[in-house]
Design an enzyme around this catalytic site. Sequence first.
Site, PDB file in Angstrom:
ATOM      1  N   HIS A   1      -3.398  -5.792   2.322  1.00  0.00           N
ATOM      2  CA  HIS A   1      -3.245  -6.052   3.709  1.00  0.00           C
ATOM      3  C   HIS A   1      -3.698  -7.196   4.200  1.00  0.00           C
ATOM      4  O   HIS A   1      -4.308  -7.908   3.279  1.00  0.00           O
ATOM      5  CB  HIS A   1      -3.880  -4.744   4.690  1.00  0.00           C
ATOM      6  CG  HIS A   1      -3.407  -3.423   4.319  1.00  0.00           C
ATOM      7  ND1 HIS A   1      -2.156  -2.962   4.772  1.00  0.00           N
ATOM      8  CD2 HIS A   1      -4.075  -2.432   3.594  1.00  0.00           C
ATOM      9  CE1 HIS A   1      -2.089  -1.741   4.296  1.00  0.00           C
ATOM     10  NE2 HIS A   1      -3.191  -1.206   3.443  1.00  0.00           N
TER      11      HIS A   1
ATOM     12  N   CYS B   1       0.852  -1.323   0.052  1.00  0.00           N
ATOM     13  CA  CYS B   1       0.173   0.112  -0.072  1.00  0.00           C
ATOM     14  C   CYS B   1       0.818   1.170   0.102  1.00  0.00           C
ATOM     15  O   CYS B   1       1.414   1.840  -0.953  1.00  0.00           O
ATOM     16  CB  CYS B   1      -0.889  -0.066   1.104  1.00  0.00           C
ATOM     17  SG  CYS B   1      -2.514   0.860   0.985  1.00  0.00           S
TER      18      CYS B   1
HETATM   19  N1  GLN Z   1      -2.410   6.585   2.294  1.00  0.00           N
HETATM   20  C1  GLN Z   1      -2.526   5.809   1.339  1.00  0.00           C
HETATM   21  C2  GLN Z   1      -3.758   5.764   0.483  1.00  0.00           C
HETATM   22  O1  GLN Z   1      -4.847   6.019   1.181  1.00  0.00           O
HETATM   23  C3  GLN Z   1      -1.903   4.439   1.679  1.00  0.00           C
HETATM   24  C4  GLN Z   1      -2.970   3.853   2.592  1.00  0.00           C
HETATM   25  C5  GLN Z   1      -2.290   2.419   3.229  1.00  0.00           C
HETATM   26  O2  GLN Z   1      -1.265   2.262   3.311  1.00  0.00           O
HETATM   27  N2  GLN Z   1      -3.209   1.843   3.908  1.00  0.00           N
HETATM   28  O3  GLN Z   1      -3.947   5.377  -0.622  1.00  0.00           O
END
Ligand code: GLN
Length: 218
Positions: A194, A93
């Site tokens: 995740h 992510c």
């Molecule tokens: N902040 C980034 C997004 O919203 C990554 C989110 C995350 O790593 N869960 O796309």
Amino acid sequence: MIINIAHLYGNLLNTYGDVGNVMAFSHEARKNNYEVNTDIISIGDEFDPKKYDFVFFGGGQDYEQSIVQKDLIKKRDSLVEYIENYGILLAICGGYQLLGQYYYDAHNEKIEGLKIFDHYTINQENKNRFTGNIKIKSSLDPNEIYTGFENHGGQTFLSENQKPFGEVIEGNGNNGNDLSEGFIYKNTIGTYLHGPLLAKNKNLCESLFDIVNKRRSK
Ligand code: GLN
């Protein structure tokens, strides 16, 4: 024998239990009779590309990503060396986004990426987020299905030269449009899954560990 793990910015980027990937990989190492050493490599720390068997770079909120970005650039050369030498790097992510060109966050602020890879990330209209369970067909092995949980505002687009990590069966993946999920290059994987990914997908954890065994026996 010791397996050395680097958890990049583990004190800043660790959403949705991403540290579970480090735990799952450590468990696999111990099962294979290795001892495990884990270093959190964060702001101001040096990354030694020759030391590590597994590097994990997790997800995070926009704010933490903007802080990490400023330091990350100093580690660019050593990360490139690690990646090009077939080091195993799993980026989830926010970590995945930062390996690419740039990320426009939810407030439309541009966070520059490391630009090691071609992909770029933009935000979604009305601060929409892709949230929920996701299932992908692996491009490493078409018989493998990986499951995870996604929660990202970013929409990522790969270049034609980039190979997706998988094909979306359920959920959104990179951008909700082209069915691509993540990317893979040598032993580097970027993904939105995740889960933690390696705890939910035992076969993937085992096949990543096999790479360590092969690299060690060279
Ligand atoms: N902040 C980034 C997004 O919203 C990554 C989110 C995350 O790593 N869960 O796309």
